[in-house]
Design an enzyme around this catalytic site. Structure first.
Site, PDB file in Angstrom:
ATOM      1  CE  LYS A  93     -82.694  17.546  34.359  1.00  0.00           C
ATOM      2  NZ  LYS A  93     -83.109  17.084  33.067  1.00  0.00           N
TER       3      LYS A  93
HETATM    4  C1  LIG Z   1     -82.721  16.617  31.798  1.00  0.00           C
HETATM    5  C2  LIG Z   1     -83.387  17.146  30.629  1.00  0.00           C
HETATM    6  C3  LIG Z   1     -84.106  16.327  29.756  1.00  0.00           C
HETATM    7  C4  LIG Z   1     -84.077  14.834  29.800  1.00  0.00           C
HETATM    8  O1  LIG Z   1     -84.268  14.244  31.008  1.00  0.00           O
HETATM    9  P1  LIG Z   1     -83.568  12.840  31.372  1.00  0.00           P
HETATM   10  O2  LIG Z   1     -84.446  12.369  32.499  1.00  0.00           O
HETATM   11  O3  LIG Z   1     -82.179  13.126  31.788  1.00  0.00           O
HETATM   12  O4  LIG Z   1     -83.659  11.970  30.174  1.00  0.00           O
HETATM   13  C5  LIG Z   1     -84.795  16.927  28.717  1.00  0.00           C
HETATM   14  N1  LIG Z   1     -84.780  18.246  28.546  1.00  0.00           N
HETATM   15  C6  LIG Z   1     -84.073  19.072  29.336  1.00  0.00           C
HETATM   16  C7  LIG Z   1     -84.101  20.538  29.069  1.00  0.00           C
HETATM   17  C8  LIG Z   1     -83.357  18.538  30.398  1.00  0.00           C
HETATM   18  O5  LIG Z   1     -82.641  19.356  31.178  1.00  0.00           O
END
Ligand SMILES: *Cc1c(COP(=O)(O)O)cnc(C)c1O
Length: 400
Positions: free
Chosen positions: A191
């Site tokens: 992210k």
């Molecule tokens: C990565 C992601 C999540 C969840 O995040 P995690 O930290 O991996 O639990 C939720 N929504 C979207 C669209 C994502 O790409």
């Protein structure tokens, strides 16, 4: 001879030195648990929350163990539980319907438009079916938030925003995550900031945030939070809110603080890479780039384009020829879920009605990550490879 690309699509930049130094200090003093503080000390986690609240303009912030945990906590804090239905995007990633399933609720999928945002007409039709919308700003595409909020407010539907792909982005100057009752972020490696795993939750709603803090596993130590409602808000809810541990620790918070301070600069760098690829693809035969309205202050850490109404074999040819030249593309329309991509109808624990308009779009969505370890020249080369292969497949397969 055709050129190939040799970079790695999953390679992130190193953690900034300030983050490494802060992490070392935490490991040296050994107080990794967020409530393990000495007299007068403010934990890294509490500081991170304060800083992210200030950065987004939210009254409150809570740091948690993952983005998925932030989503389930927001749902629980809104009173969603067993047997409830929750509206959400058909075009999203598995952790979103997964969060709904985690609280015992059932997703009601809403369609996607050619611009890759939630279909507001389909949303309007379905608003009567649930009291919460878990809105995923999937791949960083932000819908007309004024229009969406007006629809949801009128119907009495609470909005929770999944900002896993929109940290640092805004609609019309208001940050993504500040429109709904809660904004949820992920700080997982792929992210916009990287602590391996982690999540953040923001809100202006005092009671909702008090519940979220209790849920996250604060015991009766909630007064050690700083971006939190006053102790009075906890007076009642502390007796009826279960502890479902999912806290963030000081090590992750230490790594994240310098990254958050640098976020605006990083967002600018992503957009330079994005525009380089987008310009290189502009006008390619058979390829559509989603339109991005002026009000969308996007942060494009990935790029999507559509090969709309292409036969699957032609799409497959683009994917495999690009892969052979070092360009890793993901196809959301693939019949089998693979890697990070899957389709709403591959989540078989959640029953879905047929959505032919959405299926047509999903079948054409191609996605590519834009890690900051790439240069502008890398992106220009990548775009020229994709363009070549798209135009060749378009001609060879006589795509209509
Ligand atoms: C990565 C992601 C999540 C969840 O995040 P995690 O930290 O991996 O639990 C939720 N929504 C979207 C669209 C994502 O790409």
């Amino acid at each position: 001879m055709s050129k190939t690309f040799t970079g790695r699509f999953t390679q992130q930049e190193p953690i900034p030195q300030a983050g490494i130094d802060a992490a070392l200090r935490v490991m040296q003093h050994g107080r990794l648990h967020r409530y393990n503080v000495i007299e007068g000390e403010i934990a890294e986690t509490a500081r991170l929350e304060e800083e992210f609240a200030a950065q987004t303009g939210a009254a409150f912030c809570l740091a948690v163990a993952s983005g998925g945990y932030a989503l389930t906590t927001a749902l629980r804090a809104c009173g969603i539980g067993h047997g409830d239905r929750v509206l959400t995007n058909a075009f999203t990633l598995a952790p979103v319907p997964g969060a709904i399933a985690a609280v015992g609720a059932t997703p009601v999928f809403v369609g996607v438009t050619e611009d890759l945002v939630i279909d507001l007409a389909d949303l309007e039709r379905k608003l009567g079916q649930a009291r919460v919308l878990l809105l995923s700003h999937m791949r960083g595409h932000i819908c007309d938030m004024q229009a969406l909020m007006a629809l949801c407010d009128r119907a009495g539907v609470t909005v929770i925003e999944d900002c896993a792909h929109t940290m640092g982005a805004d609609w019309n100057g208001t940050p993504s995550g500040r429109w709904g009752r809660f904004g949820c972020y992920s700080t997982q490696t792929y992210k916009h900031v990287n602590s391996g795993e982690g999540g953040l939750l923001i809100s202006d709603d005092a009671e909702g945030m008090a519940r979220a803090i209790m849920l996250s596993g604060s015991y009766m130590l909630f007064d050690r939070h700083r971006a939190a409602p006053p102790p009075e808000t906890f007076a009642q809810i502390k007796y009826d809110t279960p502890n479902i541990s999912g806290r963030m620790d000081n090590l992750r918070a230490a790594i994240l603080r310098p990254q958050l301070a640098d976020l605006p600069r990083q967002c600018g760098r992503w957009n330079v890479l994005y525009r380089t690829v987008a310009e290189g693809l502009e006008g390619a035969a058979g390829l559509t780039l989603p339109h991005r309205p002026a009000a969308e202050g996007y942060v494009a850490s990935s790029i999507q384009f559509l090969l709309l109404d292409w036969p699957p074999a032609a799409v497959q040819q683009v994917l495999s020829r690009c892969a052979a030249r070092g360009v890793e593309l993901k196809w959301f329309g693939g019949a089998e879920p693979s890697g990070f991509t899957s389709r709403y109808d591959s989540w078989r624990y959640a029953q879905a009605d047929a959505m032919p308009d959405t299926d047509r779009i999903l079948a054409g969505i191609i996605d590519m990550r834009l890690p900051l370890s790439f240069s502008r020249d890398d992106c220009a080369l990548i775009a020229s490879i994709i363009r070549d292969e798209v135009e060749q497949a378009f001609a060879e397969h006589n795509v209509p």
